[in-house]
Design an enzyme around this catalytic site. Structure first.
Site, PDB file in Angstrom:
ATOM      1  N   GLY A  75       0.794  -1.221   0.000  1.00  0.00           N
ATOM      2  CA  GLY A  75       0.000   0.000   0.000  1.00  0.00           C
ATOM      3  C   GLY A  75       0.827   1.272   0.000  1.00  0.00           C
ATOM      4  N   THR A  76       1.913   1.278   0.757  1.00  0.00           N
ATOM      5  CA  THR A  76       2.745   2.481   0.838  1.00  0.00           C
ATOM      6  C   THR A  76       3.342   2.841  -0.507  1.00  0.00           C
ATOM      7  OG1 THR A  76       3.258   2.212   3.188  1.00  0.00           O
ATOM      8  CG2 THR A  76       4.836   3.453   1.870  1.00  0.00           C
ATOM      9  N   GLN A 206      -7.549  -0.833   3.867  1.00  0.00           N
ATOM     10  CA  GLN A 206      -8.341  -1.353   4.986  1.00  0.00           C
ATOM     11  C   GLN A 206      -9.736  -1.786   4.542  1.00  0.00           C
ATOM     12  OE1 GLN A 206      -7.291  -1.984   8.028  1.00  0.00           O
ATOM     13  NE2 GLN A 206      -5.266  -1.085   7.778  1.00  0.00           N
ATOM     14  N   ALA A 227      -1.814  -6.816   0.143  1.00  0.00           N
ATOM     15  CA  ALA A 227      -2.151  -8.211   0.434  1.00  0.00           C
ATOM     16  C   ALA A 227      -2.111  -8.538   1.919  1.00  0.00           C
ATOM     17  CB  ALA A 227      -1.203  -9.142  -0.322  1.00  0.00           C
ATOM     18  N   CYS A 352       2.290   2.079  11.376  1.00  0.00           N
ATOM     19  CA  CYS A 352       3.261   2.831  10.581  1.00  0.00           C
ATOM     20  C   CYS A 352       3.784   4.057  11.325  1.00  0.00           C
ATOM     21  CB  CYS A 352       2.632   3.263   9.262  1.00  0.00           C
ATOM     22  SG  CYS A 352       2.088   1.889   8.234  1.00  0.00           S
TER      23      CYS A 352
END
Length: 416
Positions: A75-76, A206, A227, A352
């Site tokens: 995602g980042t 999310q 994932a 994070c």
């Protein structure tokens, strides 16, 4: 103090265990079908076919075309690639080169740090950024987005569901605002063509396993997934890019992923993403309903037992697995460690940003009525449930919170 006989994991928003079915799907690609998926020989073609299957699986879940799916490390990276990629492409346009029109980006104030930190970096590079505030429930008003749009706006990024408090944003309504803006301002001389900008991106990391992520229904141009939040492997994600949307890569050294994201694809991880997505989609309706009931029971139990605990986020527009609390008279780290000592694993904020000393920026943006002293004397804890969570786990959490309250004698309880 009674110790739990088992551990209770309530941090599924940070990471999920690997589904055994996903592991089985990945297994052949570690050592048997191991060739580079870009190689031209037969062994490479086997790996290439596996990647192509996962791309199709991903596209099907998102309601997209296979050529609109680009694999990333998670995602980042998908978020960074979106923001930087859109700006890089804009800097090749006539509007930027000849007319010197500075690009403008709109993001919410409670985006994932992958978006916010990248936006801050862009500001240092001369890009204008508008940060949209949220209300006390963590919700964005689409009207605020409409007011923030400018002729030079090239990107709007609003996450589908917040990773800390679980609030689900009105993504479809925001998409309508952006479409209306394009239609009513298209063709104005001297400005960026409204047929292209602004693009609309949502971080759906999310939301992926609980909400409808069909990109056509959402009305988005770009969408990030990961994932490791859906019982898949860590280290792989994807970015959906609508056909025609212009992005330039931020790395160099290869032509993989149509040149947008160079580097040899990790075939086992990519296979795992596709398998995890299919399983999550198959389970979505039933698992969402189960967790909604469990969430309701959790919140009711908290209110029945504690006067000093409140629920953060909108209770109607939220993910079914999220219960985020504010517990007055307690420190966040202290409560986290006390729960950990009892075998209950939770988060005080997004993993994070878990090592930051300050209070969660998400909560600070939502609870503007709080003073600094109130933040220091209130514990903010995220309980995020998953496939392995049951009522017995919730009962153990309630009992542990009661024990901790009694231990520190700061929180009067409701007498039943």
């Amino acid at each position: 103090m009674t110790q739990n006989k088992k551990t209770i994991y309530m941090d599924y928003a940070s990471a999920t265990p690997l589904d055994e079915r996903v592991l089985a799907a990945m297994e052949p690609y570690w050592s048997k079908i191991f060739a580079n998926p870009n190689a031209l020989h037969k062994a490479g073609l086997e790996a290439q076919n596996a990647v192509a299957k996962s791309r199709l699986q991903t596209a099907k879940v998102l309601g997209a075309h296979a050529d609109e799916i680009f694999f990333t490390s998670g995602g980042t990276e998908s978020d960074n690639l979106t923001v930087l990629g859109v700006i890089n492409a804009y800097k090749k346009t006539r509007e930027y080169i000849e007319e010197k029109k500075r690009p403008h980006v709109v993001v919410s104030s409670i985006e994932h740090s992958a978006i916010l930190e990248t936006a801050k970096y862009l500001e240092s590079e001369g890009v204008d950024v508008t940060y949209i505030s949220v209300n006390e429930k963590g919700l964005i008003d689409p009207k605020d987005v409409a007011e923030a749009l400018r002729e030079e706006t090239v990107l709007v990024s609003v996450m589908y569901a917040n990773n800390e408090v679980g609030t689900v944003q009105p993504v479809r309504e925001i998409a309508k605002v952006i479409r209306h803006f394009k239609k009513t301002t298209r063709g104005i001389p001297g400005f960026v063509s409204r047929s292209v900008y602004p693009y609309f991106h949502t971080d759906a990391v999310q939301a992926l396993q609980y909400l409808d992520v069909n990109v056509e229904k959402l009305g988005v141009d770009l969408l990030s997934i990961n994932a490791s939040k859906i019982y898949g492997p860590k280290g792989v994600g994807a970015l959906y890019v609508r056909r025609g949307a212009k992005l330039l890569g931020v790395m160099h050294g290869g032509e993989q992923e149509s040149g947008l994201r160079p580097g040899t694809l990790p075939t086992p991880l990519v296979v795992g993403l596709g398998a995890a997505l299919e399983i999550a989609e198959e389970m979505r309706e039933v698992e969402t309903a189960r967790l909604k009931e469990l969430q309701k029971y959790f919140i009711e139990s908290l209110r029945a037992n504690f006067k000093n605990i409140s629920i953060n986020g909108d209770e109607a527009e939220r993910l079914p697995n999220n219960v985020h609390i504010a517990m007055s008279g307690m420190d966040s780290e202290l409560l986290l460690f006390e729960l950990d000592a009892r075998g209950i694993f939770v988060s005080a904020k997004s993993a994070c940003k878990s090592h930051d000393a300050l209070a969660s920026y998400v909560i600070m943006n939502m609870r503007k009525d709080y003073k600094l002293a109130e933040f220091e004397d209130t514990a903010f804890i995220r309980f995020s449930m998953g496939r392995g969570t049951n009522r017995g786990d919730v009962d153990e959490v309630i009992n542990s919170l009661r024990d901790i309250s009694e231990k520190y004698a700061k929180a009067p309880k409701v007498q039943n």
